[in-house]
Every structure is written in structure tokens, then in C-alpha cells.
Motif scaffolding. Structure first.
Motif, PDB file in Angstrom:
ATOM      1  N   UNK A 221       0.851  -1.189   0.000  1.00  0.00           N
ATOM      2  CA  UNK A 221       0.000   0.000   0.000  1.00  0.00           C
ATOM      3  C   UNK A 221       0.887   1.239   0.000  1.00  0.00           C
ATOM      4  N   UNK A 222       0.502   2.231  -0.802  1.00  0.00           N
ATOM      5  CA  UNK A 222       1.318   3.439  -0.928  1.00  0.00           C
ATOM      6  C   UNK A 222       0.436   4.674  -0.898  1.00  0.00           C
ATOM      7  N   UNK A 223       1.040   5.778  -0.543  1.00  0.00           N
ATOM      8  CA  UNK A 223       0.339   7.057  -0.532  1.00  0.00           C
ATOM      9  C   UNK A 223      -0.066   7.463  -1.940  1.00  0.00           C
ATOM     10  N   UNK A 224      -1.308   7.954  -2.074  1.00  0.00           N
ATOM     11  CA  UNK A 224      -1.716   8.628  -3.303  1.00  0.00           C
ATOM     12  C   UNK A 224      -1.773  10.134  -3.042  1.00  0.00           C
ATOM     13  N   UNK A 225      -2.609  10.538  -2.085  1.00  0.00           N
ATOM     14  CA  UNK A 225      -2.731  11.951  -1.744  1.00  0.00           C
ATOM     15  C   UNK A 225      -3.432  12.079  -0.403  1.00  0.00           C
ATOM     16  N   UNK A 226      -3.004  13.072   0.396  1.00  0.00           N
ATOM     17  CA  UNK A 226      -3.657  13.359   1.659  1.00  0.00           C
ATOM     18  C   UNK A 226      -3.820  14.864   1.805  1.00  0.00           C
ATOM     19  N   UNK A 227      -4.761  15.251   2.671  1.00  0.00           N
ATOM     20  CA  UNK A 227      -5.016  16.655   2.938  1.00  0.00           C
ATOM     21  C   UNK A 227      -5.245  16.825   4.427  1.00  0.00           C
ATOM     22  N   UNK A 228      -4.642  17.859   5.002  1.00  0.00           N
ATOM     23  CA  UNK A 228      -4.835  18.116   6.423  1.00  0.00           C
ATOM     24  C   UNK A 228      -6.096  18.951   6.639  1.00  0.00           C
ATOM     25  N   UNK A 229      -6.490  19.070   7.890  1.00  0.00           N
ATOM     26  CA  UNK A 229      -7.666  19.872   8.218  1.00  0.00           C
ATOM     27  C   UNK A 229      -7.443  21.352   7.915  1.00  0.00           C
ATOM     28  N   UNK A 230      -6.176  21.725   7.767  1.00  0.00           N
ATOM     29  CA  UNK A 230      -5.843  23.113   7.440  1.00  0.00           C
ATOM     30  C   UNK A 230      -5.718  23.327   5.940  1.00  0.00           C
ATOM     31  N   UNK A 231      -5.868  22.238   5.168  1.00  0.00           N
ATOM     32  CA  UNK A 231      -5.849  22.369   3.718  1.00  0.00           C
ATOM     33  C   UNK A 231      -4.528  22.084   3.046  1.00  0.00           C
ATOM     34  N   UNK A 232      -3.506  21.751   3.809  1.00  0.00           N
ATOM     35  CA  UNK A 232      -2.235  21.418   3.176  1.00  0.00           C
ATOM     36  C   UNK A 232      -2.319  20.018   2.577  1.00  0.00           C
ATOM     37  N   UNK A 233      -1.680  19.848   1.436  1.00  0.00           N
ATOM     38  CA  UNK A 233      -1.788  18.594   0.688  1.00  0.00           C
ATOM     39  C   UNK A 233      -0.420  17.949   0.463  1.00  0.00           C
ATOM     40  N   UNK A 234      -0.447  16.649   0.251  1.00  0.00           N
ATOM     41  CA  UNK A 234       0.761  15.911  -0.070  1.00  0.00           C
ATOM     42  C   UNK A 234       0.384  14.855  -1.108  1.00  0.00           C
ATOM     43  N   UNK A 235       1.128  14.810  -2.206  1.00  0.00           N
ATOM     44  CA  UNK A 235       0.852  13.884  -3.290  1.00  0.00           C
ATOM     45  C   UNK A 235       2.044  12.973  -3.551  1.00  0.00           C
ATOM     46  N   UNK A 236       1.761  11.759  -3.986  1.00  0.00           N
ATOM     47  CA  UNK A 236       2.822  10.910  -4.504  1.00  0.00           C
ATOM     48  C   UNK A 236       3.346  11.533  -5.800  1.00  0.00           C
ATOM     49  N   UNK A 237       4.629  11.393  -6.040  1.00  0.00           N
ATOM     50  CA  UNK A 237       5.220  11.968  -7.256  1.00  0.00           C
ATOM     51  C   UNK A 237       4.521  11.434  -8.509  1.00  0.00           C
ATOM     52  N   UNK A 238       4.084  10.205  -8.461  1.00  0.00           N
ATOM     53  CA  UNK A 238       3.501   9.560  -9.635  1.00  0.00           C
ATOM     54  C   UNK A 238       2.139  10.131 -10.023  1.00  0.00           C
ATOM     55  N   UNK A 239       1.495  10.872  -9.104  1.00  0.00           N
ATOM     56  CA  UNK A 239       0.165  11.399  -9.410  1.00  0.00           C
ATOM     57  C   UNK A 239       0.138  12.919  -9.502  1.00  0.00           C
ATOM     58  N   UNK A 240       1.236  13.560  -9.170  1.00  0.00           N
ATOM     59  CA  UNK A 240       1.275  15.024  -9.206  1.00  0.00           C
ATOM     60  C   UNK A 240       0.932  15.540 -10.602  1.00  0.00           C
ATOM     61  N   UNK A 241       0.100  16.562 -10.632  1.00  0.00           N
ATOM     62  CA  UNK A 241      -0.315  17.133 -11.901  1.00  0.00           C
ATOM     63  C   UNK A 241      -1.505  16.438 -12.533  1.00  0.00           C
ATOM     64  N   UNK A 242      -1.872  15.288 -12.009  1.00  0.00           N
ATOM     65  CA  UNK A 242      -3.012  14.533 -12.559  1.00  0.00           C
ATOM     66  C   UNK A 242      -4.143  14.378 -11.536  1.00  0.00           C
ATOM     67  N   UNK A 243      -3.797  14.211 -10.276  1.00  0.00           N
ATOM     68  CA  UNK A 243      -4.783  14.010  -9.211  1.00  0.00           C
ATOM     69  C   UNK A 243      -4.900  15.291  -8.387  1.00  0.00           C
TER      70      UNK A 243
END
Length: 115
Positions: A45-67
Motif C-alpha cells: 500500500x502506498x500514498x496517493x494523496x492526503x489533505x490536512x484539516x488546514x488544507x495542506x496537501x501531499x501527493x505521490x510523485x507519480x500522481x502530481x499534476x493529474x490528481x
């Protein structure tokens, strides 16, 4: 306890789009991080994307620009807009509700990208 209900998976052709939704209920923590992990057959299992309650986001490199991940705090719901889907995006996508004391997971929704 936190309950997570996912929806929006399915079969799509390469280059297509899908939108996943995850609605949280129960003992929701106001400052939780929510998002999506994915697991392809035979892989961890790997990270795709997450968002904090404050709105900050983190994306896997493989999905950046698409998700794109977004959240609606009033509805306790997180969304994942997936564009430009590729066969390698095929996986079970799991919603996560992350707090300091641990993680809650949804049951998973299948995303298959194939012609």
C-alpha cells in the motif's frame, strides 16, 4: 470509532477521469488528516494523496499534476479527482482518517484503468 464510506471507483479507459469520495462519520477528530492510499496487486500500500484539516496537501510523485485532493469540512468528506488515468493507476484505493493515536481505514474501492 470512525466509519469511512468510499464511492466512485470503477473501470475507465486510459486518459479518462474518475472522482472518488470518502465520507467520514462517528467519532471524527476535527484536526485529522484525510486522504487516499492505494494498493496494486502484488505491491505494498502506498500514498496517493492526503489533505490536512488546514488544507495542506501531499501527493505521490507519480500522481502530481493529474490528481487533485480536496475536502469539505462541513460534510466530513474528502474527494480525489483523478485525471489522465494510466494503467499503472489500477489499484484498490483506501480512504484514511489519520489522527495522533492511529489510523482508520475505509473498505477500499477498486479503480481499473484499461482499454
Amino acid at each position: 470509532q470512525v466509519q469511512l464510506v468510499e464511492s466512485g471507483g470503477g473501470l475507465v479507459q486510459p486518459g479518462g477521469s474518475l472522482r472518488l469520495s470518502c465520507a467520514a462519520s462517528g467519532s471524527i477528530f476535527r484536526f485529522a488528516t484525510m486522504g487516499w492510499y492505494r494498493q496494486a496487486p502484488g505491491k505494498e500500500r502506498e500514498l496517493a494523496a492526503v489533505i490536512s484539516s488546514f488544507g495542506s496537501t501531499n501527493y505521490a510523485d507519480s500522481v502530481k499534476g493529474r490528481f487533485t485532493i480536496s475536502g469539505d469540512n462541513a460534510k466530513n468528506t474528502v474527494y480525489l479527482q483523478m485525471n489522465g488515468l494510466k494503467p499503472e493507476d489500477t489499484a484498490v484505493y483506501y480512504c484514511i482518517h489519520r489522527i495522533v493515536t492511529g489510523d482508520y481505514w475505509g473498505q477500499g474501492t477498486q479503480v481499473t484503468v484499461s482499454s
